[in-house]
Design a protein around this motif. Sequence first.
Motif, PDB file in Angstrom:
ATOM      1  N   ASP A 182       0.829  -1.205   0.000  1.00  0.00           N
ATOM      2  CA  ASP A 182       0.000   0.000   0.000  1.00  0.00           C
ATOM      3  C   ASP A 182       0.871   1.266   0.000  1.00  0.00           C
ATOM      4  N   HIS A 183       1.559   1.487  -1.117  1.00  0.00           N
ATOM      5  CA  HIS A 183       2.371   2.693  -1.305  1.00  0.00           C
ATOM      6  C   HIS A 183       2.458   2.968  -2.788  1.00  0.00           C
ATOM      7  N   ASN A 201       8.815   3.348   1.806  1.00  0.00           N
ATOM      8  CA  ASN A 201       8.412   3.958   0.546  1.00  0.00           C
ATOM      9  C   ASN A 201       7.396   5.062   0.805  1.00  0.00           C
ATOM     10  N   PHE A 202       7.212   5.886  -0.213  1.00  0.00           N
ATOM     11  CA  PHE A 202       6.256   6.986  -0.152  1.00  0.00           C
ATOM     12  C   PHE A 202       4.877   6.499  -0.583  1.00  0.00           C
ATOM     13  N   LYS A 203       3.892   6.842   0.218  1.00  0.00           N
ATOM     14  CA  LYS A 203       2.510   6.655  -0.212  1.00  0.00           C
ATOM     15  C   LYS A 203       1.870   8.032  -0.330  1.00  0.00           C
ATOM     16  N   ILE A 204       1.187   8.234  -1.431  1.00  0.00           N
ATOM     17  CA  ILE A 204       0.451   9.488  -1.579  1.00  0.00           C
ATOM     18  C   ILE A 204      -0.957   9.245  -1.059  1.00  0.00           C
TER      19      ILE A 204
END
Lengths: 226, 226
Positions: free
Chosen positions: A161-162, A221-224
């Motif tokens: 979920d990212h 990691n980056f999730k928006i």
Amino acid sequence: MKIAVLGTGFAGRTLAGALSALGHDVVVGTRDPGETLARSAPDAMGTPPFSEWHAANQHIAVETFAEAAAAAELIVNATNGAGALSALSAARSANLSGKVVVDVSNPLDFSQGMPPVLNPVNTDSNAERIQHAFPEARVVKTLNTMNAGLMVDPGRLGGGDHSVFVSGDDAGAKNTVTALLRELGHRDIIDLGDITTARGAEMMLPLWLRLWSALGTADFNFKIVR
Amino acid sequence: MKIAVLGTGFAGRTLAGALSALGHDVVVGTRDPGETLARSAPDAMGTPPFSEWHAANQHIAVETFAEAAAAAELIVNATNGAGALSALSAARSANLSGKVVVDVSNPLDFSQGMPPVLNPVNTDSNAERIQHAFPEARVVKTLNTMNAGLMVDPGRLGGGDHSVFVSGDDAGAKNTVTALLRELGHRDIIDLGDITTARGAEMMLPLWLRLWSALGTADFNFKIVR
């Protein structure tokens, strides 16, 4: 799909192995295959010699940049950012023409010490330089905002979920890359727009590097969230 | 806590209103209070005139930068990035000495057209320039990576499950700011390290701006999944 992964570092090996495991016909490109395979010491990043990886992955051929690119439908630039243009020049413009070139590199400049800075930055990007140098290639920037393990196995972190970003001028090329990202397990694939949007994706690296220090792990990691 | 919010744009108003609602003693600082209150037209960003906001928030005094800073324990720089050093100079170095200065600005440079680029960038940051210009101030960079509404009400998006960064050289100042962020509802507060880590936080803006276009909304935020 016939895929050439240019670069024999950790990112190149990881991508080549994963794309091959998905059933793609993968070759690895390097400047001098004999020299690459003859190395017996870990590299500056501590990555074991390529020959060790290749011994366990003999179904993946090792060719020159030009040989690998010539036969490929899709080419992944997984060289280090500073060497990208040189590697792609060695692959030859004619071998890139009309093909999807996936740039996962980051233009890290270590010449001023640690942490590295970006070069180019702000008004230009590595991806744009590649697109400009090879105008017939269909360049797509992606995957540069996470470690190589997450590039090919996003599900191992937070249930996948990212987010991952794509930038490029060619809609068809972005569709091809998006499909490949989905095969790798990516679910939240955000099309940022044209190739100039790669500036933003590359400019994530300074924060990424500081997070690596602050969190004590590169496995994030980056999730928006929206 | 006695807080001065410098800047009367959307970010300044939003922060001043929210911090006041939390029970803090808030004043807004501006270069020329009479001139600011006399404006009757929306600004270049379409924000309604300050006087409209102030009519609904008369408990929040409007003072000069220097008056506001002199009485404050904590000062928020919510001016636009290009004007930050000028505003803080007008607030006077002596009024910042020993105090926590929270920098939420972004050094956006619109002089080369849209989208804006960053200036400074890569080897420097707005936060570092402020710390360098006011060495006795305890500068903390934070909140610049999200829109003003989310700065003060993170819970309105994704249940507040996203991240905010802090950068600064003074551990005590970062503790003060972290406590204030918690009051505002932030739960995932990541200490990136010293003030040079603000480069990474400021360099998120190019991606932020492209996401704004790609997603069609500014109501998103970064979550660091780990």
